[in-house]
Design an enzyme around this catalytic site. Structure first.
Site, short mmCIF file in Angstrom:
data_model
loop_
_atom_site.label_atom_id
_atom_site.label_comp_id
_atom_site.label_asym_id
_atom_site.label_seq_id
_atom_site.Cartn_x
_atom_site.Cartn_y
_atom_site.Cartn_z
N ASP A 198 0.85 -1.20 0.00
CA ASP A 198 0.00 0.00 0.00
C ASP A 198 0.88 1.24 0.00
OD1 ASP A 198 0.26 1.10 3.04
OD2 ASP A 198 0.29 -1.09 3.01
N ASP A 200 1.29 4.50 2.03
CA ASP A 200 0.89 4.86 3.38
C ASP A 200 0.06 6.15 3.39
OD1 ASP A 200 1.32 3.68 6.04
OD2 ASP A 200 2.08 5.66 6.55
#
Ligand SMILES: [Zn+2]
Length: 258
Positions: A198, A200
């Protein structure tokens, strides 16, 4: 013997022919039974960091027991696959990175075997250069990044994430510390190999990290990532030649290592 400490999604590593080894240590039981099999000519001991059913959150993983159990089995070199967030759009989800530095932002974790006596190990370069060289030779693997390790289990606030990015940290994770320093304290070569799941919270294009998205991204990439770690093991020399990680030179230890 080589060790592999598997992160989230990484609960098994061998076929059914792997030998299971129950372990106990002065620091309690490790996260799971260790399985021993063969990969690329190496005898490999595998330990799922979070347990076989993800029983342990990042802040409750029995790190000291895990590293001690592997050392007691004869492991002297460890590859540590882990899931990470990226703090830069230059490392989008799916990237695989071999970090070269870490910053510890955890608290309250047992992060040393040396509670007694004045033992201070050298830790300027926390990862094994020999294992790193083997891993960065893999296809499409990014060489080098600073990984900040947060306490978790929550993800970062947007301000924290922006602060880390402004400091030049490029990866964020919850388990990379104290694993790396405990390996060093036991004179075990250790290198992390990180799969980005991902962007952040603070990265401009992101809308905040949600666990469901992280796990979905991880599921998509976990099998190719496991294959990559297998290939990485094949690139590791048969004999350990590293002297960088022999941290006890000139130090008197308060106890005998297993
Ligand atoms: Zn080393």
């Amino acid at each position: 013997m080589l060790g592999v400490i598997g992160g989230s999604g990484f609960y098994s590593f061998f076929g059914d022919d792997a030998r299971r080894v129950p372990c106990d240590t002065p620091y309690g039981k490790p996260s799971a039974e260790i399985t021993v099999g063969t990969v690329g000519g190496h005898e490999v001991a595998f330990l799922p960091r979070h347990g076989e059913r993800h029983e342990y959150s990042a802040h409750t993983v029995p790190y000291r027991a895990n590293l001690w159990a592997l050392r007691a089995l004869g492991v002297r070199r460890i590859l540590a696959p882990c899931a990470v967030g990226s703090l830069t759009p230059e490392l989008p989800p799916g990237s695989v990175v071999v970090p070269d530095q870490l910053v510890d932002r955890t608290w309250g974790r047992a992060d040393t075997y040396f509670d007694d006596g004045g033992v201070h190990v050298e830790f300027a370069d926390p990862y094994c250069p020999t294992l790193r060289t083997a891993m960065v030779g893999l296809p499409d693997v990014v060489d080098g990044a600073t990984m900040v390790v947060i306490q978790g289990p929550r993800f970062s606030t947007r301000a924290e994430s922006q602060w880390f990015a402004a400091a030049g940290f490029r990866l964020i994770n919850m388990t990379g510390y104290p694993e790396a320093v405990l390996a060093r304290e036991l004179e075990i070569c250790y290198a992390a190999i990180a799969l980005v799941t991902d962007l952040d919270a603070g990265v401009d294009v992101g809308s905040g990290v949600k666990a469901v998205d992280v796990f979905a991204e991880f599921q998509k990439n976990i099998e190719p990532f496991k294959k990559l770690v297998h290939q990485g093991i094949e690139r590791v020399d048969e004999e350990r030649s590293c002297t960088h990680c022999l941290a006890h030179e000139g130090i008197e230890l308060p106890f005998e290592l297993p």
